[in-house]
Design an enzyme around this catalytic site. Sequence first.
Site, PDB file in Angstrom:
ATOM      1  N   HIS A 104      17.150  -9.765 -41.525  1.00 39.23           N
ATOM      2  CA  HIS A 104      17.119  -8.463 -40.852  1.00 39.23           C
ATOM      3  C   HIS A 104      15.695  -7.921 -40.782  1.00 39.23           C
ATOM      4  CE1 HIS A 104      21.663  -7.584 -41.432  1.00 39.23           C
ATOM      5  NE2 HIS A 104      21.401  -8.045 -40.234  1.00 39.23           N
TER       6      HIS A 104
ATOM      7  N   GLU B 199      32.032   7.954 -17.821  1.00 38.39           N
ATOM      8  CA  GLU B 199      32.426   6.749 -18.540  1.00 38.39           C
ATOM      9  C   GLU B 199      33.921   6.497 -18.439  1.00 38.39           C
ATOM     10  OE1 GLU B 199      30.326   6.737 -22.523  1.00 38.39           O
ATOM     11  OE2 GLU B 199      30.672   8.870 -22.226  1.00 38.39           O
TER      12      GLU B 199
ATOM     13  N   ASP C  62      31.294   1.916 -21.194  1.00 34.30           N
ATOM     14  CA  ASP C  62      32.658   2.415 -21.321  1.00 34.30           C
ATOM     15  C   ASP C  62      33.389   2.434 -19.986  1.00 34.30           C
ATOM     16  OD1 ASP C  62      33.670   3.122 -23.951  1.00 34.30           O
ATOM     17  OD2 ASP C  62      31.931   4.415 -24.113  1.00 34.30           O
TER      18      ASP C  62
ATOM     19  N   CYS D 180      22.917   4.832 -17.191  1.00 36.20           N
ATOM     20  CA  CYS D 180      22.268   4.658 -18.495  1.00 36.20           C
ATOM     21  C   CYS D 180      22.953   3.600 -19.334  1.00 36.20           C
ATOM     22  CB  CYS D 180      22.233   5.981 -19.263  1.00 36.20           C
ATOM     23  SG  CYS D 180      23.875   6.621 -19.657  1.00 36.20           S
TER      24      CYS D 180
END
Length: 825
Positions: free
Chosen positions: A444, A684, A708, A755
């Site tokens: 990570h 969305e 979404d 977006c």
Amino acid sequence: MSGAAGRVGLVLVSHSRVLAEATEALARQMTGEAVAIACAAGAGDGGTELGTDATAIAAAIERVCGPAGAVVLMDIGGAILSAETALELIDPAIAARTRLTGGPIVEGAVAAAVRAAAGGTLDQVAAEARQALVPKAEQLGEAERPAAAVAATDAAAAVAVAATDAAAAVAAVELAIADPGGLHARPAARLITRAVAFDAAITLENVTAARGPVPASSLIALASLGARRGDVLRLRATGRQAVEAVDALAALLQRDAPAAAPAAPPASCHAIPVAPGVALGPMVRLVRSMPEVPETTVDDPAAEAERLRRALVLAAQDLGSALRGTDILDAHQALLCDPALVDEAIARIERERCNAAWAFRQAIHAAAAIYRRLDDPYLRAREADVHDVGDAVMRALLGGAAAVLPDGPPAVVVAEDLTPSEAARLDTRRVLGVIDRRGGPTSHAAILLRSAGIPAVAGAAALVPDAGGARAGLDGATGEVWLDPDPETTIEIERRQAALRASRRPPGARDGRLRLACGREVELWANVAGPSDARAAREAGALGIGLLRTEMLFLDRVDEPGEDEQAELLAEIFAAFAGAPIVVRTLDAGGDKALPYLELDAETNPSLGVRGVRLSLARPALLEAQLRAILVAGRGHDIRVLVPMVSTAAEVSAVRAALERAHATLAATGAAHRWPVATGIMVEVPSAALMAERLARQADFFSIGTNDLTQHTLAAERGHPRLHALADPAHPAVLRLVRGVVEAGHAAKRPVSVCGEAAGDPGVAPLLVGLGITRLSMCASAFDAVEDALAGASFADLAAVAEEALAVDDAAAARAARAAARRPG
């Protein structure tokens, strides 16, 4: 590649870039440049991370798939899914000439390459790859008899020979194998390549082992003979050039093997490449100051267990301050709640009456040992996460501070197994590069270094001692490390730095506006999750922040952040975009973003549950506190408020009323704040898209969240491993909703932006622009790819392609329409 014309191409799909490239090199030892081979392996910048990328696979198929087609070999699990997805991304005509095969990637690539070089058809090359393990299984005694495919090939060869015996010349010879390695892959590949030049049906039989005959056109079939040095082979040919074929191939089989090339010396000056870039400067070491852990016992185990629980909360806050806005934080939070750590430590406290620090350290050591013993390098790299969490808890229990750099000028930092929180705290203004003496490319910490653009290498303990040295250089792309480089080496490092700078767009080269060939402008805005994102986006030339994901600032919190803290964090982000427009989304919690301090109820279908604006309106105090923080932090800035997951006009009205109350409260107390502010909605939900004309009366602007919107329109959960191809924003159903929102926005003079991830997808962004979108908000790292996708196009061109995409049946066809438009002629 000129030699590959007219032959089947190969694509190697692997989670490991190194494995794929080594496999390609092995295959090319057999075929040279006769076959087009492309690697689509690894993930992240330069493919240095373990993983696969469907877009890269699609591009690789398009490179090698000519009229003869292409065969795709994959390693494991996710590679298959990615390859299947790639077929959805390419031109259907190319997809029809592409075969995905379940053959082993290494043996299959070698066998398939040889068959392709010999002029094999698409089906023949794919079959060769599928059967590539047969010879190995036979040699190890794992197969009782030749595999069905090889037997069928033998039978076909026998039939072909019998059919031509009466009407064509026949030649045969028996000879002993001279090569010390027997009829292994390289001599077999040479024999196949030579045999294809003759007008004859050629077979080989291992007389010594009583195997065969098999055709001389298949590497697998030849391998099934198990021919070793000294074994007698019967070479037989039938056809017009039978005699010439037998003479040439007999000479080839009796030739001694060439001397092996000397092994290349080990590259002792190389570490593991982690993050690309070249660094040179003074060398400093990361200073860790961990308090000594006492071995004392306690009188009250219950109180000590409670002390540990409080420390876990403090550790979560400490790690959250460093890792805020990253997915890595989720992994750390999971460890802080992991029963294998917490329950084990508390049980030890109760059982042995030891202090909390000692108990938790023992649990950490046990967990780290489990990760250290794992074979998978990606999972093994998670050991650093365990230690990172342990260090944070130790600091909370015993005092002390996180690792720091000593004062001084910008430098190359040497660390001992850099942890994620340490990587996240590195100041890019002070860190030229990182040399991790341990670590690896899948940790990570490595991911964070790449994200921050800090050149880095790992596994350098043999090259850089834990003390000494004044100056260091590194190349994060090659893994080279130089300790106290001499003048000549210094000049070379500086030359590399200059070349790298020249290849990048300089800061300020982008003004956030991309101009199409017709003069129409497309604005490039950035999606941001924290202060570091904001700074990077501003440096990349974003026109503004198109989406500030405020929930990312608080994913780590177990207690509710106060207004002042929220305002302080927001102000830091706003400062990076002073003078530029900033769109701030209110809390989009719920669904796949659960904030611990909210204590949300479990839901059967959280994606369709109490999330986004629904959650905010259900907790008005929470919403109004956030709105006040936004207004206070926004003083002097061009901020706009964005409402997520809107389904109805009533929700927009309710948020506007809450915003008015927030303003009134601040005004009554004399608090300086931004007012008025534009209020927009995220589109969305299909209902919002379909009601856009009505919602335009309530909203000052629209921002389409394609993630979404796609999920809900196609009833395909994003992230579902089996629905990835379906959940594609290029689907005509999604594009039709986008067009409807654009038309409603234009009619009401409301700006419309996108977006979601589609804005940064070079295969979809041109379709969005063709539908009338002039504002795209994305991760700043996607700017270059989107600019390239739009380069040279006019709006009329893009609009025509968008219309084609609206008229097709699925996302693959919509993307194909775009791909076809980019091809010349």
